[in-house]
Design an enzyme around this catalytic site. Structure first.
Site, PDB file in Angstrom:
ATOM      1  N   HIS A   1      27.439 -18.874  -3.303  1.00 24.54           N
ATOM      2  CA  HIS A   1      27.811 -20.145  -2.677  1.00 24.54           C
ATOM      3  C   HIS A   1      29.263 -20.095  -2.197  1.00 24.54           C
ATOM      4  CE1 HIS A   1      27.893 -24.620  -2.246  1.00 24.54           C
ATOM      5  NE2 HIS A   1      29.177 -24.438  -2.535  1.00 24.54           N
ATOM      6  N   GLU A   2      30.148 -19.677  -3.100  1.00 21.92           N
ATOM      7  CA  GLU A   2      31.565 -19.601  -2.726  1.00 21.92           C
ATOM      8  C   GLU A   2      31.813 -18.483  -1.712  1.00 21.92           C
ATOM      9  OE1 GLU A   2      33.631 -21.873  -3.473  1.00 21.92           O
ATOM     10  OE2 GLU A   2      32.220 -22.886  -4.808  1.00 21.92           O
TER      11      GLU A   2
ATOM     12  N   HIS B   1      31.349 -19.830   1.738  1.00 19.19           N
ATOM     13  CA  HIS B   1      32.555 -20.486   2.250  1.00 19.19           C
ATOM     14  C   HIS B   1      33.571 -19.448   2.728  1.00 19.19           C
ATOM     15  CE1 HIS B   1      31.306 -24.452   1.089  1.00 19.19           C
ATOM     16  NE2 HIS B   1      31.305 -24.194  -0.214  1.00 19.19           N
TER      17      HIS B   1
ATOM     18  N   ASP C   1       2.405 -64.863 -15.690  1.00 12.60           N
ATOM     19  CA  ASP C   1       1.693 -66.111 -15.974  1.00 12.60           C
ATOM     20  C   ASP C   1       1.984 -66.641 -17.368  1.00 12.60           C
ATOM     21  OD1 ASP C   1       0.591 -66.020 -13.470  1.00 12.60           O
ATOM     22  OD2 ASP C   1      -1.301 -65.115 -14.113  1.00 12.60           O
TER      23      ASP C   1
END
Length: 412
Positions: free
Chosen positions: A21-22, A25, A201
């Site tokens: 993931h990093e 980037h 009710d």
């Protein structure tokens, strides 16, 4: 031994997921002409690091995330004169958004690749939505109110409403309260609606109302006066009868490499919808996690941390469920992708939405004959950032504690 192996392997899978993931980037930033200062896995004290070119690579002591430090990511970051041509804030908006989304894209691609590998190697569970058979396999009592799962939980005893109504194990519901039953969800809907109406009710909790029902028993249709008990669930009145059914076995679909492309797309779409739904309902699942720390039963839809996910991975390997192990890892990637899309700082989606805001603001300024407003001052966003970070931190720590003291049990 196999449990420990599964824990280690899944923890390693999480580490690789975070690293990729990093890395997404980092690679995107370099492609777009930005300067990457640091690429680290983990938080806290530095355990190891090395510098190559302009970038310091390293590992930190707490392996619960990672970060990629890009020069000039915000106007408030300090930078050197040498870094100025490579500042992120000076790049076109599409490049800044692309860099923010790159990690998310990596998670999605990684999840899809894992699913494709599972499709070719094991096959995939069918995504066809088939109704659960409405055949009673167990008759239970129905507690009037939800318990907390502790030793002080009053629970319930004796026969349940369905048993008192004459329902027998093996009966298949055909109609309930005039509604045709295609699957057990239809029984649940009809029963809950009857209880909810009775509660509105004025029928007291614990009392019952009678609704007509027809069951198939040994090839013969049997009419019953089904006693629906008015109970409280989630703070609201609803109905219950105390019937349990058996879930059908998961149907598997085999694929060759060509057919696996379509199968992967279909399975990914369904998993993606489930992931978004899980994220939307994440806040309401926080309190049950807190209760589980003090002894309540851990729910199967409970959120888990990297600790809990690794524990689940260990259980799957211990029971030789390698397909489920890999699909859990794929699910983790999709959840990280969707979670990071949330438009709040300090998440990737929060940084991207700031860039989009700048573009919309500057377009409006141009219509008024004004110059662009420049990069957003992140100091003004600090209160929101602090609040979002605090919420994420508290949530994360709570889930970690629950995963330690009362981990999710996938198998009885």
């Amino acid at each position: 031994m196999s449990f420990a192996l599964g824990v280690v392997l899944f923890a390693l899978g999480i580490g690789v997921t975070i690293a990729l993931h990093e890395a997404g980037h980092m690679v995107a930033a370099r492609v777009c002409g930005m300067r990457v200062r640091r690429y680290f896995i983990g938080f806290g004290p530095t355990v190891w690091s090395t510098t190559r070119g302009h970038t310091e690579y390293g590992l930190k002591a707490i392996p619960l995330g990672g970060f990629c430090d890009i020069a000039g990511m915000t106007v408030n970051d300090p930078w050197t004169e040498e870094e100025e041509p490579h500042l992120m804030i000076n790049k076109p908006a599409w490049k800044r958004v692309f860099v923010m989304m790159a990690g998310i894209i990596v998670n999605i691609v990684l999840g899809v690749l894992i699913i494709f590998g599972v499709a070719v190697s094991f096959g995939l569970p069918s995504t066809e939505d088939k109704p659960i058979p409405a055949t009673a396999t167990q008759l239970l009592c129905s507690p009037v109110k939800e318990g907390d799962g502790t030793e002080n939980d009053p629970g319930c005893t004796g026969e349940g409403p369905a048993e008192a109504s004459g329902v027998q194990v093996g009966d298949t519901f055909l109609t309930v309260d005039g509604r045709t039953v295609e699957g057990f969800s239809d029984v649940i809907d009809a029963v809950q609606a009857a209880g909810r109406t009775a509660g509105e009710d004025g029928v007291a909790l614990g009392d019952t109302v009678t609704v007509p029902a027809t069951v198939e028993r040994g090839g013969t249709d049997v009419d019953l006066n089904l006693q629906v008990q008015v109970v409280e669930r989630g703070g609201e009145a609803t109905g219950a009868i105390g019937v349990q059914v058996e879930l059908p076995p998961t149907e598997m679909v085999d694929y060759n490499p060509v057919a696996a492309v379509g199968g992967t797309a279909d399975f990914t779409w369904n998993l993606g919808k489930q992931t978004v739904d899980a994220l939307v309902h994440l806040p309401e699942r926080y309190w049950p996690v807190v209760q589980s720390i003090f002894g309540a039963e851990r729910q199967m839809d409970s959120p888990v941390s990297v600790v809990g996910a690794s524990h689940a991975g260990g259980q799957l390997v211990e029971h030789e469920q390698w397909m489920s192990f890999l699909l859990l890892l794929a699910n983790l990637n999709f959840f990280l992708a969707v979670f990071n899309l949330v438009p709040l700082p300090p998440l990737d989606g929060g940084h991207a939405i700031v860039v989009i805001y700048e573009k919309i603001r500057d377009r409006l300024r141009r219509l008024r004959g004004l110059a662009p407003g420049g990069p957003v001052d992140y100091v003004k966003l600090m209160p929101l950032t602090y609040v979002a970070t605090a919420v994420l931190l508290v949530f994360g720590l709570t889930v970690i504690v629950a995963d330690v003291v009362n981990p999710l049990q996938l198998f009885p």
